[in-house]
Design a protein around this motif. Structure first.
Motif, PDB file in Angstrom:
ATOM      1  N   ASP A   1      11.764   0.971   9.263  1.00 26.58           N
ATOM      2  CA  ASP A   1      12.130  -0.390   8.585  1.00 26.58           C
ATOM      3  C   ASP A   1      10.657  -1.041   8.615  1.00 26.58           C
ATOM      4  OD1 ASP A   1      14.498  -0.282   9.258  1.00 26.58           O
ATOM      5  OD2 ASP A   1      14.487  -1.533  11.108  1.00 26.58           O
ATOM      6  N   ALA A   2       9.449  -0.184   8.662  1.00 30.62           N
ATOM      7  CA  ALA A   2       8.048  -0.995   8.284  1.00 30.62           C
ATOM      8  C   ALA A   2       8.153  -1.149   6.409  1.00 30.62           C
ATOM      9  CB  ALA A   2       7.479   0.091   9.204  1.00 30.62           C
ATOM     10  N   ARG A   3       7.660  -1.713   6.182  1.00 27.67           N
ATOM     11  CA  ARG A   3       6.720  -1.626   4.546  1.00 27.67           C
ATOM     12  C   ARG A   3       5.830  -1.068   4.585  1.00 27.67           C
ATOM     13  NH1 ARG A   3       9.787  -5.299   0.996  1.00 27.67           N
ATOM     14  NH2 ARG A   3       9.749  -3.773  -0.469  1.00 27.67           N
ATOM     15  N   ILE A   4       5.208   0.059   4.021  1.00 23.36           N
ATOM     16  CA  ILE A   4       4.249   0.709   4.158  1.00 23.36           C
ATOM     17  C   ILE A   4       3.328   1.254   2.445  1.00 23.36           C
ATOM     18  CG2 ILE A   4       3.187   2.379   5.467  1.00 23.36           C
ATOM     19  CD1 ILE A   4       5.516   3.166   6.718  1.00 23.36           C
ATOM     20  N   PHE A   5       2.491  -0.003   2.835  1.00 24.12           N
ATOM     21  CA  PHE A   5       1.528   0.257   1.560  1.00 24.12           C
ATOM     22  C   PHE A   5       0.821   1.122   0.738  1.00 24.12           C
ATOM     23  CE2 PHE A   5      -1.273  -2.161  -1.430  1.00 24.12           C
ATOM     24  CZ  PHE A   5      -0.677  -2.018  -2.758  1.00 24.12           C
TER      25      PHE A   5
END
Ligand code: PLP
Length: 352
Positions: free
Chosen positions: A74-78
Motif C-alpha cells: 500500500d505504500a506510495r513510493i516515488f
C-alpha cells in the motif's frame, strides 16, 4: 567494536510527528535516498511505516524496490532517477510512482508493451534549476504525449512536480509561478494531477504556499537542520543519531578514540570541535585514518564511550558542516557503511 552509529528511532518518530504537523494538511513524503541519509533504509522505512508514513521518496528504482519490500503493497513510493525503458518496466512492475522529467522517457513508456496496470506518472516541470525537468517551452508537447498514454491506458497522471533551490525566496517564488502556470496548462489540456509537489524540508516548513499536496522531506525528518538557518529548537526537530566511539588508549595528556577519516570524520575538523565525554566536552586535537586524539581528563579509561557528534554530543552534524562550509547532510552521508548501525527504541508511538 570501537565505533558505532547509534540511531534513536523514537526520536525519529518524534520528528515525523513534527513534520506532519508542520506541513498539514499536505502529506509527508519521507525522502530515503542515500540509505535513508546513511541511517539505514530498512529500519527507517519500517519505523516510518509503523508511524503512518504513506509516501516514500526513494530516488532510484532499486531503492524503490527495497522500500516496497519493507513498506508493503500500500505504500506510495516515488522514484525520480529513471535511466530508460528497463527502469520504467521495473518501476511499473513494482507499482512505483515514476518521476518523469524527460520527454524521451514518455516515448520509452509508449514503446513498452501495455502494462497490466497503468504507470503512475509524475511529470516534472523545469522551474529554473535546469537539472532535469521539462522546459516550459516543451510543456505542451509533453502534455500531448502524456495525454496519448493516458488515453491508451498506459499511464495515469498522478503528479506534477518540480524541485526548487530553497536558496532565496525570490528565486523560489519565480519557480513557483512557472510551476503554477504549468499546472494551469495541464488542467486546461484535460490533465489534472492527483498530487502536486514542489518543496523539500526548508520551504515546506517555512513557506505554506509551497506545500501543495505533498512535501518531500528528508533532512528535517532525521533532525538535520539547515546550515546557517534556524536551529533545531526553532524547527522543533532533534538529531536522531550519534557517532559513538570508544577510548582505545589513554596517554598522559591525550586520549585516543576509535574513529578517524576512514570512518568519515573529515580530518580538516582537527582542532576545531569538541566531542562529549563523561567529563564534559573535550577538544579533538588530531584525526588520523582510524582514530582521533582528544584532550585527556582524570579518570578516562579504555572502553569508555565518547560521543563524537550528533545526539547527546557537543556538536551536531550541521555544527561540524558549518566549520568546513558545507551542509549537515554531507557530514551525515560520510558516516561509513562499515560502521555498525545500532537502533534503540521503546516501540511505535501509540497515541494517534
Ligand atoms: C533530496 C531531495 C529532497 C529532500 O530534501 P531535504 O532538503 O533533505 O528535505 C526532496 N526532493 C528531491 C527531488 C530530492 O532530491
Amino acid at each position: 567494536m570501537s565505533v558505532e552509529y547509534r540511531v534513536d528511532l523514537d526520536v525519529f518518530a518524534g520528528n515525523l510527528a513534527r513534520v506532519r504537523e508542520s506541513i498539514a494538511p499536505a502529506e509527508h513524503m519521507l525522502v530515503v535516498k542515500d540509505d535513508a541519509y546513511a541511517h539505514g533504509l530498512e529500519a527507517i522505512v519500517r519505523r516510518a511505516s509503523a508511524e503512518g508514513v504513506r509516501w516514500f521518496g526513494a530516488f532510484d528504482v532499486a531503492t524503490g524496490g527495497a522500500v516496497r519490500a519493507v513498506a508493503g503493497p500500500d505504500a506510495r513510493i516515488f522514484v525520480w532517477l529513471l535511466a530508460g525503458r528497463d527502469d520504467l518496466a521495473e518501476g511499473i512492475a513494482a507499482n512505483l510512482d515514476l518521476g518523469i522529467g524527460d520527454e524521451a522517457l514518455l516515448d520509452d513508456l509508449a514503446a513498452l508493451p501495455l502494462p497490466p496496470h497503468a504507470a503512475r506518472v509524475h511529470l516534472k516541470v523545469d522551474t529554473g534549476l535546469h537539472r532535469n525537468g521539462i522546459r516550459p517551452e516543451r510543456w505542451d508537447t509533453a502534455l500531448g504525449r502524456l495525454s496519448a498514454l493516458v488515453d491508451a491506458g498506459a499511464a495515469r497522471f498522478e503528479g506534477l512536480w518540480s524541485h526548487i533551490a530553497e536558496a532565496s525566496d525570490a528565486d523560489d517564488d519565480a519557480a513557483r509561478e512557472i510551476f503554477l502556470t504549468a499546472r494551469a496548462a495541464a488542467v486546461a489540456a484535460g490533465l489534472t494531477p492527483q498530487y502536486s509537489h514542489l518543496a523539500a524540508s526548508a520551504a515546506g516548513f517555512a513557506r505554506a504556499p509551497f506545500r501543495e499536496d505533498l512535501v518531500r522531506v528528508g533532512a528535517f525528518s532525521y533532525g538535520i537542520r539547515p546550515a546557517g538557518g534556524p536551529g533545531e529548537a526553532e524547527l522543533g526537530i532533534d538529531p536522531i543519531s550519534a557517532l559513538v566511539a570508544r577510548i582505545t588508549d589513554v596517554g598522559a595528556h591525550t586520549v585516543r578514540v576509535g574513529t578517524g577519516h576512514l570512518h568519515g570524520l573529515p580530518s580538516t575538523l582537527a582542532g576545531r570541535f569538541s566531542v562529549m565525554t563523561s567529563a564534559g566536552p573535550r577538544r579533538v586535537l588530531a584525526i588520523d585514518a582510524t582514530s582521533a586524539a582528544i584532550e585527556g581528563w582524570q579518570g578516562a579509561a579504555i572502553g569508555d564511550e565518547v560521543i563524537v557528534f550528533g545526539r547527546g554530543g557537543a556538536a551536531s552534524a550541521t555544527d561540524l558542516a558549518e566549520l568546513i562550509d558545507t551542509i549537515g547532510e554531507e557530514i551525515a552521508l560520510r558516516v561509513s557503511p562499515v560502521i555498525p548501525r545500532r537502533y534503540t527504541s521503546n516501540g511505535p508511538r501509540t497515541a494517534r
